[in-house]
Design an enzyme around this catalytic site. Structure first.
Site, PDB file in Angstrom:
ATOM      1  N   ASP A 130       0.841  -1.201   0.000  1.00 39.66           N
ATOM      2  CA  ASP A 130       0.000   0.000   0.000  1.00 39.66           C
ATOM      3  C   ASP A 130       0.878   1.253   0.000  1.00 39.66           C
ATOM      4  O   ASP A 130       2.043   1.204   0.383  1.00 39.66           O
ATOM      5  CB  ASP A 130      -0.864   0.047   1.273  1.00 39.66           C
ATOM      6  CG  ASP A 130      -2.006  -0.966   1.264  1.00 39.66           C
ATOM      7  OD1 ASP A 130      -2.305  -1.539   0.201  1.00 39.66           O
ATOM      8  OD2 ASP A 130      -2.600  -1.170   2.337  1.00 39.66           O
ATOM      9  N   ARG A 181      -1.410  -0.726  -8.544  1.00 31.68           N
ATOM     10  CA  ARG A 181      -2.807  -0.423  -8.202  1.00 31.68           C
ATOM     11  C   ARG A 181      -2.914   1.096  -8.191  1.00 31.68           C
ATOM     12  O   ARG A 181      -2.179   1.768  -7.465  1.00 31.68           O
ATOM     13  CB  ARG A 181      -3.147  -0.965  -6.824  1.00 31.68           C
ATOM     14  CG  ARG A 181      -4.503  -0.481  -6.313  1.00 31.68           C
ATOM     15  CD  ARG A 181      -4.609  -0.587  -4.792  1.00 31.68           C
ATOM     16  NE  ARG A 181      -4.690  -1.941  -4.321  1.00 31.68           N
ATOM     17  CZ  ARG A 181      -4.360  -2.307  -3.079  1.00 31.68           C
ATOM     18  NH1 ARG A 181      -3.898  -1.416  -2.223  1.00 31.68           N
ATOM     19  NH2 ARG A 181      -4.476  -3.555  -2.699  1.00 31.68           N
TER      20      ARG A 181
HETATM   21  P1  FDA Z   1     -14.288   9.292  -4.615  1.00 34.84           P
HETATM   22  O1  FDA Z   1     -13.769   9.646  -3.258  1.00 34.84           O
HETATM   23  O2  FDA Z   1     -14.465  10.375  -5.610  1.00 34.84           O
HETATM   24  O3  FDA Z   1     -15.633   8.511  -4.409  1.00 34.84           O
HETATM   25  C1  FDA Z   1     -16.448   8.069  -5.494  1.00 34.84           C
HETATM   26  C2  FDA Z   1     -17.683   7.398  -4.929  1.00 34.84           C
HETATM   27  O4  FDA Z   1     -17.312   6.217  -4.209  1.00 34.84           O
HETATM   28  C3  FDA Z   1     -18.425   8.229  -3.880  1.00 34.84           C
HETATM   29  O5  FDA Z   1     -19.335   9.103  -4.481  1.00 34.84           O
HETATM   30  C4  FDA Z   1     -19.098   7.146  -3.067  1.00 34.84           C
HETATM   31  O6  FDA Z   1     -20.234   6.631  -3.727  1.00 34.84           O
HETATM   32  C5  FDA Z   1     -18.075   6.051  -3.034  1.00 34.84           C
HETATM   33  N1  FDA Z   1     -17.167   6.167  -1.864  1.00 34.84           N
HETATM   34  C6  FDA Z   1     -15.865   6.563  -1.870  1.00 34.84           C
HETATM   35  N2  FDA Z   1     -15.337   6.499  -0.625  1.00 34.84           N
HETATM   36  C7  FDA Z   1     -16.342   6.073   0.187  1.00 34.84           C
HETATM   37  C8  FDA Z   1     -16.438   5.807   1.567  1.00 34.84           C
HETATM   38  N3  FDA Z   1     -15.396   5.964   2.397  1.00 34.84           N
HETATM   39  N4  FDA Z   1     -17.614   5.370   2.068  1.00 34.84           N
HETATM   40  C9  FDA Z   1     -18.675   5.184   1.260  1.00 34.84           C
HETATM   41  N5  FDA Z   1     -18.653   5.414  -0.072  1.00 34.84           N
HETATM   42  C10 FDA Z   1     -17.510   5.847  -0.609  1.00 34.84           C
HETATM   43  N6  FDA Z   1      -5.353   5.093  -0.683  1.00 34.84           N
HETATM   44  C11 FDA Z   1      -4.064   5.329  -0.393  1.00 34.84           C
HETATM   45  O7  FDA Z   1      -3.684   6.482  -0.152  1.00 34.84           O
HETATM   46  N7  FDA Z   1      -3.168   4.297  -0.362  1.00 34.84           N
HETATM   47  C12 FDA Z   1      -3.524   3.014  -0.675  1.00 34.84           C
HETATM   48  O8  FDA Z   1      -2.682   2.117  -0.641  1.00 34.84           O
HETATM   49  C13 FDA Z   1      -4.887   2.763  -0.987  1.00 34.84           C
HETATM   50  N8  FDA Z   1      -5.316   1.510  -1.300  1.00 34.84           N
HETATM   51  C14 FDA Z   1      -6.591   1.344  -1.803  1.00 34.84           C
HETATM   52  C15 FDA Z   1      -7.010   0.087  -2.269  1.00 34.84           C
HETATM   53  C16 FDA Z   1      -8.230  -0.055  -2.886  1.00 34.84           C
HETATM   54  C17 FDA Z   1      -8.640  -1.403  -3.424  1.00 34.84           C
HETATM   55  C18 FDA Z   1      -9.108   1.073  -3.003  1.00 34.84           C
HETATM   56  C19 FDA Z   1     -10.428   0.953  -3.686  1.00 34.84           C
HETATM   57  C20 FDA Z   1      -8.730   2.276  -2.476  1.00 34.84           C
HETATM   58  C21 FDA Z   1      -7.505   2.427  -1.867  1.00 34.84           C
HETATM   59  N9  FDA Z   1      -7.103   3.645  -1.323  1.00 34.84           N
HETATM   60  C22 FDA Z   1      -5.784   3.844  -0.990  1.00 34.84           C
HETATM   61  C23 FDA Z   1      -8.125   4.690  -1.031  1.00 34.84           C
HETATM   62  C24 FDA Z   1      -8.259   5.691  -2.156  1.00 34.84           C
HETATM   63  O9  FDA Z   1      -7.102   6.470  -2.241  1.00 34.84           O
HETATM   64  C25 FDA Z   1      -9.463   6.618  -1.933  1.00 34.84           C
HETATM   65  O10 FDA Z   1      -9.277   7.332  -0.748  1.00 34.84           O
HETATM   66  C26 FDA Z   1     -10.810   5.909  -1.862  1.00 34.84           C
HETATM   67  O11 FDA Z   1     -10.868   4.835  -2.756  1.00 34.84           O
HETATM   68  C27 FDA Z   1     -11.973   6.876  -2.202  1.00 34.84           C
HETATM   69  O12 FDA Z   1     -11.814   7.388  -3.483  1.00 34.84           O
HETATM   70  P2  FDA Z   1     -12.638   6.916  -4.781  1.00 34.84           P
HETATM   71  O13 FDA Z   1     -11.636   6.579  -5.834  1.00 34.84           O
HETATM   72  O14 FDA Z   1     -13.549   5.824  -4.457  1.00 34.84           O
HETATM   73  O15 FDA Z   1     -13.338   8.225  -5.306  1.00 34.84           O
END
Ligand code: FDA
Length: 319
Positions: A130, A181
């Site tokens: 990560d 990733r």
């Molecule tokens: P965005 O925040 O724009 O959200 C898009 C939509 O997703 C929202 O409108 C909502 O519907 C849903 N959503 C997002 N977050 C939510 C929440 N907490 N609760 C409910 N619904 C939510 N970060 C990092 O810094 N280091 C890492 O190693 C990782 N590893 C990682 C692994 C995997 C498999 C994922 C999916 C994510 C990570 N992350 C991470 C976290 C990532 O950086 C980010 O903070 C979250 O995925 C939220 O961003 P989105 O891309 O979902 O978009």
């Protein structure tokens, strides 16, 4: 604002002591965390596998403060590898380098990661490192590069689209190549190192997703493995439907097979979207965190979405 508050709170030890002692917080965290024991986590993985979804198990822990704790975290990860093998589930493992001693010195961390990678390789299990705060980015990439150059092809990394440096990093990682990733980024970073606005982060996400997918396809990198343990080179980790749509268009445009790219989401978030992608025939992997050190992870999830605060509050008032 919201994110910065919760990311700051995640580092405050009195807040951790107070909030983790609340039963209501433990119950609310269960939406995002699969349980406290490895048995709970394996049960969650089995349930996901039965719906066609793969997993990456994360024994929660970060910023370990002494070598004994780093050793204990390493031992726990080694045990998880055995559990995956014994249970025969479709899962690999995610870990944080600060959990296994990166803040205590590079060599401590290297020795621990080496043990993990050797055992994982003998079992055919992939390890995802990560990405944490930007102060650790260079050290994390350096460590993963070192392992990849020493012949470990079962290690991959996470790149955060909010960082300005990420395009360069992806180009370098593609040159080895190392599996990536791509996520947006979950910490609080200054504008010199990270794009401050959501629109800039989203635009950079699409740019980097394309770079990654096109780069991997040009090098004919291997697809996702059939046993569900090794991902393809590009993993699109987001719950954002627009980002997912953009990646799907790129895959279609390049006429790639469906297993050339994997979609990844977090446990408890957008199960509908996970199932939609499974239905379309794409590999989908869910990040499954478990363990007793759930506080910082839970705070980061709360800070990502205002609705989560209401979810937490409604749990509070229900009790
Ligand atoms: P965005 O925040 O724009 O959200 C898009 C939509 O997703 C929202 O409108 C909502 O519907 C849903 N959503 C997002 N977050 C939510 C929440 N907490 N609760 C409910 N619904 C939510 N970060 C990092 O810094 N280091 C890492 O190693 C990782 N590893 C990682 C692994 C995997 C498999 C994922 C999916 C994510 C990570 N992350 C991470 C976290 C990532 O950086 C980010 O903070 C979250 O995925 C939220 O961003 P989105 O891309 O979902 O978009």
């Amino acid at each position: 604002m919201l994110r910065s508050f919760f990311v700051s709170l995640s580092r405050v030890s009195w807040a951790q002591r107070t909030i983790t002692s609340w039963g209501v917080a433990r119950r609310a965290s269960a939406r995002f965390v699969a349980g406290e024991t490895v048995a709970d986590a394996i049960q969650a993985v089995r349930a996901l596998n039965s719906q066609g979804v793969r997993a990456s198990l994360d024994h929660l822990g970060e910023n370990t403060l002494n070598p004994a704790d780093a050793q204990a975290a390493t031992a726990e990860i080694l045990a998880v590898l055995d559990e995956i093998e014994n249970a025969g589930v479709q899962s690999n493992v995610s870990l944080k380098l600060s959990q296994i001693g990166l803040n205590l010195g590079e060599e401590t961390c290297h020795a621990n990661l080496l043990q993990i990678l050797e055992k994982a390789r003998s079992l055919g299990i992939f390890i995802r490192v990560d990405m944490e705060e930007s102060t650790m980015t260079a050290k994390t990439i350096g460590m993963v590069f070192r392992m990849a150059q020493n012949g470990f092809s079962n290690v991959g990394i996470v790149i955060q689209a909010y960082l300005r440096r990420s395009e360069r990093d992806i180009q370098e990682l593609l040159s080895l190549p190392v599996r990536v990733r791509l996520c947006k980024g979950a910490y609080q970073e200054p504008p010199e190192v990270a794009f401050p606005s959501k629109s800039e982060v989203d635009a950079n996400y699409d740019k980097l997703a394309r770079l990654l997918i096109v780069g991997a396809s040009a090098q004919h990198t291997p697809p996702a493995s059939d046993d569900g343990r090794t991902p393809p080179f590009p993993a699109i980790a987001t719950h954002d439907p627009r980002r997912i749509q953009f990646a799907l268009q790129t895959i279609e445009e390049l006429k790639l097979p469906k297993n050339a790219v994997e979609f990844q989401m977090l446990y408890g978030i957008r199960r509908d979207l996970q199932q939609k992608l499974v239905g379309l025939g794409f590999p989908v992997r869910v990040y499954v965190p478990y363990g007793t050190h759930w506080f910082p992870y839970f705070m980061r999830r709360l800070g990502e979405r205002p609705a989560n605060i209401w979810f937490f509050a409604s749990n509070y008032f229900r009790n």
